[in-house]
Structures are given as structure tokens and as C-alpha cells.
Design a protein around this motif. Structure first.
Motif, short mmCIF file in Angstrom:
data_model
loop_
_atom_site.label_atom_id
_atom_site.label_comp_id
_atom_site.label_asym_id
_atom_site.label_seq_id
_atom_site.Cartn_x
_atom_site.Cartn_y
_atom_site.Cartn_z
N PHE A 72 -30.45 35.48 -4.06
CA PHE A 72 -30.27 35.14 -5.47
C PHE A 72 -28.88 35.56 -5.89
CE2 PHE A 72 -34.86 35.80 -5.13
CZ PHE A 72 -35.36 34.67 -5.76
N THR A 73 -28.40 34.96 -6.97
CA THR A 73 -27.16 35.38 -7.59
C THR A 73 -27.48 35.80 -9.02
OG1 THR A 73 -25.93 33.78 -6.27
CG2 THR A 73 -24.81 34.68 -8.19
N GLN A 100 -20.72 38.10 -11.16
CA GLN A 100 -21.79 37.51 -10.38
C GLN A 100 -22.03 38.39 -9.16
OE1 GLN A 100 -20.92 33.43 -9.46
NE2 GLN A 100 -21.63 32.74 -11.46
N ILE A 101 -23.30 38.69 -8.91
CA ILE A 101 -23.67 39.61 -7.85
C ILE A 101 -24.66 38.91 -6.93
CG2 ILE A 101 -24.66 41.86 -7.35
CD1 ILE A 101 -24.04 42.51 -10.36
N LYS A 136 -35.00 44.79 -11.19
CA LYS A 136 -34.36 45.74 -10.28
C LYS A 136 -32.91 45.98 -10.69
CE LYS A 136 -33.52 46.63 -5.42
NZ LYS A 136 -33.67 46.17 -4.05
N TYR A 137 -32.18 44.92 -11.05
CA TYR A 137 -30.79 45.06 -11.47
C TYR A 137 -30.69 45.87 -12.77
CZ TYR A 137 -26.32 43.88 -13.54
OH TYR A 137 -25.10 43.95 -14.14
N LEU A 138 -31.54 45.54 -13.74
CA LEU A 138 -31.49 46.23 -15.03
C LEU A 138 -31.89 47.70 -14.92
CD1 LEU A 138 -32.93 43.38 -17.24
CD2 LEU A 138 -30.56 44.14 -17.14
N MET A 139 -32.85 48.00 -14.05
CA MET A 139 -33.24 49.40 -13.84
C MET A 139 -32.11 50.19 -13.18
SD MET A 139 -36.12 50.09 -15.15
CE MET A 139 -36.64 51.59 -14.36
N LYS A 140 -31.35 49.55 -12.32
CA LYS A 140 -30.21 50.21 -11.70
C LYS A 140 -29.18 50.56 -12.76
CE LYS A 140 -29.18 48.84 -7.62
NZ LYS A 140 -28.70 48.10 -6.44
N ILE A 144 -29.94 33.03 -10.40
CA ILE A 144 -29.73 31.72 -9.80
C ILE A 144 -30.28 31.74 -8.38
CG2 ILE A 144 -27.99 30.01 -9.16
CD1 ILE A 144 -26.15 31.48 -11.26
N GLY A 145 -31.29 30.91 -8.14
CA GLY A 145 -31.86 30.76 -6.81
C GLY A 145 -31.29 29.49 -6.18
#
Length: 92
Positions: free
Chosen positions: A6-7, A14-15, A28-32, A60-61
Motif C-alpha cells: 500500500f501507499t 507518500q510512504i 498502524k500509521y496513525l498509532m506510530k 492507495i492499493g
């Protein structure tokens, strides 16, 4: 279930990440980002990081793109009353 790529698009960056589902990747990203706020001791840096938190996230998938609106609170009022830097997500 195999992990997919995913992006994450926050508007500023963009990660590239791997995960199972769009929503789980976003959480997961927001918790990090939340953990980095909780572990910072300097109040000035905490304020700066809090201002830079994303208010919207696009996942983005390969075939599907989902966007989520994120609402951040310094002190939780709803389900997690008293918790610091809580967020709620709503799919757009």
C-alpha cells in the motif's frame, strides 16, 4: 491472508508500506505518529508535532484507494476519556 503493498498519502509525503487491509494500514500509521507524541518530553516539540499531524489519509492499493478523515484530540473525551492524543477515523 498474504500482506499486500500500500501507499500512504498524507498530502505532504507518500510512504510505501505492507499490510492486510486499507483501514488497518491507516490505523498502524496513525498509532506510530501518536506514539512519537507520547514519548516526546519537550512541550515545544510536542506542540509542533501535534500541529503536523495529518487530518486526512489516503491509502492507495493496487486496485482501490480509500481516504479517511482523521480527527485528533489532545485529551480523549469519548470512549477513551482522559487518554492523550486520541484520534477518530471516518471513511470519506
Amino acid at each position: 491472508m498474504a500482506k499486500r503493498s500500500f501507499t500512504i498519502d498524507t498530502g505532504k509525503e507518500q510512504i510505501e508500506v505492507e499490510g492486510h487491509e486499507h483501514k488497518n494500514v491507516a490505523v498502524k500509521y496513525l498509532m506510530k505518529r501518536r506514539r512519537s507524541l507520547l514519548s516526546t518530553k519537550d512541550p515545544a516539540k510536542v506542540d509542533k508535532l501535534f500541529q503536523e499531524l495529518p487530518n486526512g489519509v489516503k491509502i492507495i492499493g493496487k486496485q482501490l484507494t480509500k481516504s479517511y478523515k482523521v480527527a485528533w484530540e489532545r485529551t480523549g473525551t469519548g470512549e477513551f476519556a482522559g487518554a492523550r492524543f486520541t484520534f477518530t477515523m471516518a471513511e470519506e
